[in-house]
Design an enzyme around this catalytic site. Structure first.
Site, PDB file in Angstrom:
ATOM      1  N   CYS A 261    -152.419 -29.176-113.558  1.00  0.00           N
ATOM      2  CA  CYS A 261    -152.518 -30.413-114.344  1.00  0.00           C
ATOM      3  C   CYS A 261    -152.323 -30.220-115.846  1.00  0.00           C
ATOM      4  O   CYS A 261    -151.381 -30.774-116.415  1.00  0.00           O
ATOM      5  CB  CYS A 261    -153.888 -31.045-114.109  1.00  0.00           C
ATOM      6  SG  CYS A 261    -154.155 -31.530-112.404  1.00  0.00           S
TER       7      CYS A 261
HETATM    8  N1  LIG Z   1    -154.657 -30.024-107.730  1.00  0.00           N
HETATM    9  C1  LIG Z   1    -155.404 -30.774-108.511  1.00  0.00           C
HETATM   10  O1  LIG Z   1    -156.497 -30.361-108.890  1.00  0.00           O
HETATM   11  C2  LIG Z   1    -154.952 -32.168-108.954  1.00  0.00           C
HETATM   12  C3  LIG Z   1    -155.888 -32.987-109.590  1.00  0.00           C
HETATM   13  C4  LIG Z   1    -155.530 -34.269-109.979  1.00  0.00           C
HETATM   14  C5  LIG Z   1    -154.244 -34.723-109.748  1.00  0.00           C
HETATM   15  N2  LIG Z   1    -153.323 -33.913-109.152  1.00  0.00           N
HETATM   16  C6  LIG Z   1    -151.991 -34.495-108.908  1.00  0.00           C
HETATM   17  O2  LIG Z   1    -151.856 -34.792-107.528  1.00  0.00           O
HETATM   18  C7  LIG Z   1    -150.515 -34.586-107.102  1.00  0.00           C
HETATM   19  C8  LIG Z   1    -150.485 -33.605-105.949  1.00  0.00           C
HETATM   20  O3  LIG Z   1    -151.019 -32.363-106.392  1.00  0.00           O
HETATM   21  P1  LIG Z   1    -151.533 -31.236-105.410  1.00  0.00           P
HETATM   22  O4  LIG Z   1    -152.285 -30.275-106.250  1.00  0.00           O
HETATM   23  O5  LIG Z   1    -152.215 -31.835-104.224  1.00  0.00           O
HETATM   24  O6  LIG Z   1    -150.133 -30.611-104.950  1.00  0.00           O
HETATM   25  P2  LIG Z   1    -149.853 -29.621-103.710  1.00  0.00           P
HETATM   26  O7  LIG Z   1    -148.609 -28.901-104.036  1.00  0.00           O
HETATM   27  O8  LIG Z   1    -151.092 -28.869-103.368  1.00  0.00           O
HETATM   28  O9  LIG Z   1    -149.581 -30.603-102.489  1.00  0.00           O
HETATM   29  C9  LIG Z   1    -148.481 -31.456-102.411  1.00  0.00           C
HETATM   30  C10 LIG Z   1    -148.082 -31.559-100.954  1.00  0.00           C
HETATM   31  O10 LIG Z   1    -147.024 -32.505-100.862  1.00  0.00           O
HETATM   32  C11 LIG Z   1    -146.104 -32.054 -99.871  1.00  0.00           C
HETATM   33  N3  LIG Z   1    -144.822 -32.722-100.100  1.00  0.00           N
HETATM   34  C12 LIG Z   1    -143.914 -32.495-101.068  1.00  0.00           C
HETATM   35  N4  LIG Z   1    -142.875 -33.340-100.931  1.00  0.00           N
HETATM   36  C13 LIG Z   1    -143.142 -34.130 -99.880  1.00  0.00           C
HETATM   37  C14 LIG Z   1    -142.438 -35.204 -99.252  1.00  0.00           C
HETATM   38  N5  LIG Z   1    -141.257 -35.630 -99.706  1.00  0.00           N
HETATM   39  N6  LIG Z   1    -143.010 -35.761 -98.174  1.00  0.00           N
HETATM   40  C15 LIG Z   1    -144.206 -35.334 -97.702  1.00  0.00           C
HETATM   41  N7  LIG Z   1    -144.903 -34.315 -98.249  1.00  0.00           N
HETATM   42  C16 LIG Z   1    -144.379 -33.745 -99.335  1.00  0.00           C
HETATM   43  C17 LIG Z   1    -146.079 -30.555-100.059  1.00  0.00           C
HETATM   44  O11 LIG Z   1    -145.618 -29.896 -98.908  1.00  0.00           O
HETATM   45  C18 LIG Z   1    -147.572 -30.267-100.339  1.00  0.00           C
HETATM   46  O12 LIG Z   1    -148.278 -30.011 -99.148  1.00  0.00           O
HETATM   47  C19 LIG Z   1    -149.764 -34.121-108.345  1.00  0.00           C
HETATM   48  O13 LIG Z   1    -149.184 -35.213-108.963  1.00  0.00           O
HETATM   49  C20 LIG Z   1    -150.857 -33.564-109.229  1.00  0.00           C
HETATM   50  O14 LIG Z   1    -150.501 -33.626-110.592  1.00  0.00           O
HETATM   51  C21 LIG Z   1    -153.667 -32.652-108.737  1.00  0.00           C
END
Ligand SMILES: NC(=O)c1ccc[n+]([C@@H]2O[C@H](COP(=O)([O-])OP(=O)(O)OC[C@H]3O[C@@H](n4cnc5c(N)ncnc54)[C@H](O)[C@@H]3O)[C@@H](O)[C@H]2O)c1
Length: 425
Positions: A261
């Protein structure tokens, strides 16, 4: 029973899917990564702080099902997008995952469905770009034939007291009816829902939270250098300042920003602001200070070796901690990669130790390190130890008998456990 489809079963999507399942919804977890689908089918976890037993229990109850078939959103009452929003090679927003997902689900959207974006992004993404692909692919009109909303995720990885249901959830809708639908949905699973007037306000809220952290981390990183030059211990200063019961909250210096983030999200706003002829000077300055931190750490390592008559070239350096944050197994954007790169470029031989990451996974940014293994134990046969992550294991480790220099970027080693040659960076 309501059916909720959660798309993207990563750090954000998986805990959210489980929380909806625990709250009595039928949850369809959708992801393009077959290893995640397989893990859920077999009751396995792939995220350290998500217990496999939770996944197994919800799957066994039939509440949680995983699939790679995005057309199955046709059976969902609500679809929540939790896909990545990284920066591209030019450090500009990469909305590919959000928009590809939007395109993939649009033809299967049933009238009346609620679509919520959770991925962090700049204001306007939900009501312009995402809305456009959903409308084009479905032939439906947002706010009329289907509902559209934005609700940012607030994950606190590594904090055992942080529970999805206890973290207030901000929600903004395209129309009052969209907001009502989205508030009702999250109200099933989350204790406190905070409705705001639009998707853009909700998007901007998430960015404010992350920019606030980035700027405050930069401030203490800068003060670390200034106070360091004055021979004043920044960590002692922060401990003292923390006793003020109002108007102050502590942030800590470190070897650079890490995680999914803070190093990325603020630049979503920087990019969008340009469209309005505006500059985000605080964000840029914070980015500049924070990204310069690994260079400062390398300078201190050089000094530590120099005191022993050694050069960085040819030195054997062990970095303690690959995860970007204490006690997690997440290496995304970890400053340790920058430290490895910089020290190796100067001719050092660098190994790492991390009890949470035994092998370096495949990443887009650091493909050259994939497969490198953590050393088994912290031994004294190195020229320098460099502590980069404040894992509990390091806080407890007794380094006092070590003859090797130890550079501590986190103030993690207790005074009685420090070796004779101890420096902070
Ligand atoms: N990790 C954190 O602590 C956190 C906190 C707040 C917000 N976010 C936000 O949340 C969002 C997701 O982050 P995350 O950490 O969960 O990411 P991540 O990489 O852990 O997970 C994303 C998932 O989406 C899947 N994916 C990608 N493209 C896809 C598609 N076209 N169809 C279906 N699945 C698909 C991937 O395979 C993966 O499993 C981001 O925008 C991030 O900025 C993350």
């Amino acid at each position: 029973m309501q059916t909720v489809a959660v798309i993207g079963l990563g750090y954000v999507g998986l805990p959210l899917a489980l929380q909806f399942a625990r709250s009595g919804c039928r949850v369809l977890g959708l992801d393009i990564d077959p290893t995640k689908i397989d893990a859920i089918h077999n009751g396995r976890s792939y995220i350290a702080h998500v217990p496999a037993a939770d996944i197994a229990a919800q799957s066994a109850d039939g509440r949680l099902e995983a699939s790679a078939d995005l057309s199955r959103v046709s059976a969902a009452d609500a679809v929540i997008l939790c896909v990545p929003t990284p920066l591209d090679a030019h450090r500009e927003p990469d909305l590919r995952y959000v928009l590809d997902t939007g395109r993939a689900i649009a033809p299967h959207l049933a009238p009346g469905t609620l679509v919520v974006l959770e991925s962090t992004t700049y204001p306007g993404t939900t009501d312009t770009e995402l809305r456009a692909v959903l409308e084009q692919g479905s032939g439906l009109v947002a706010g009329k034939d289907f509902h559209l909303a934005f609700s940012p995720e607030r994950e606190d990885p590594g904090n055992p007291d942080s529970q999805v249901q206890a973290i207030p959830k901000v929600v903004g809708g395209l129309t009052p009816a969209c907001l009502e639908k989205a508030t009702a949905l999250y109200g099933k699973a989350i204790r406190t829902v905070v409705p705001v007037s639009s998707c853009r306000v909700a998007e901007a809220t998430k960015l404010l939270e992350n920019i606030f952290r980035s700027v405050n981390i930069a401030l203490v990183n800068e003060l670390k250098l200034v106070y360091g030059a004055m021979d004043i211990d920044i960590w002692e200063v922060i401990e003292a300042a923390k006793t003020k019961p109002f108007g102050y909250m502590p942030f800590y210096p470190g070897p650079g920003l890490g995680g999914h983030c803070i190093p990325i999200d603020p630049f979503y706003l920087t990019w969008k602001a340009r469209e309005y002829g505006m500059h985000t000077r605080f964000i840029e300055l914070a980015g500049e200070i924070n990204t310069a931190m690994p260079d400062h750490v390398v300078r201190v390592c050089t000094e530590a070796l120099n005191r022993e008559g050694k050069a960085v070239k040819g030195a054997r350096i062990l970095i303690l901690g690959l995860a970007y944050k204490a006690n997690v197994d997440d290496d995304r954007e970890s400053p340790t990669y920058k430290l490895i790169e910089k020290l190796e470029a100067l001719g050092a031989t660098v190994a790492y130790h991390d009890p949470h990451i035994p092998v370096i996974p495949k990443t887009r940014e650091h493909a050259q390190y994939a497969g490198r293994k953590s050393v088994d134990a912290i031994t004294a046969d190195h020229d320098l130890l460099l502590l980069a992550t404040a894992h509990e294991a390091y806080r407890k480790h007794d380094f006092s008998a070590f003859k090797t220099s130890l550079v501590d970027t986190r103030n993690a080693v207790a005074p009685q456990h420090r070796p004779e040659r101890y420096l902070r960076a």
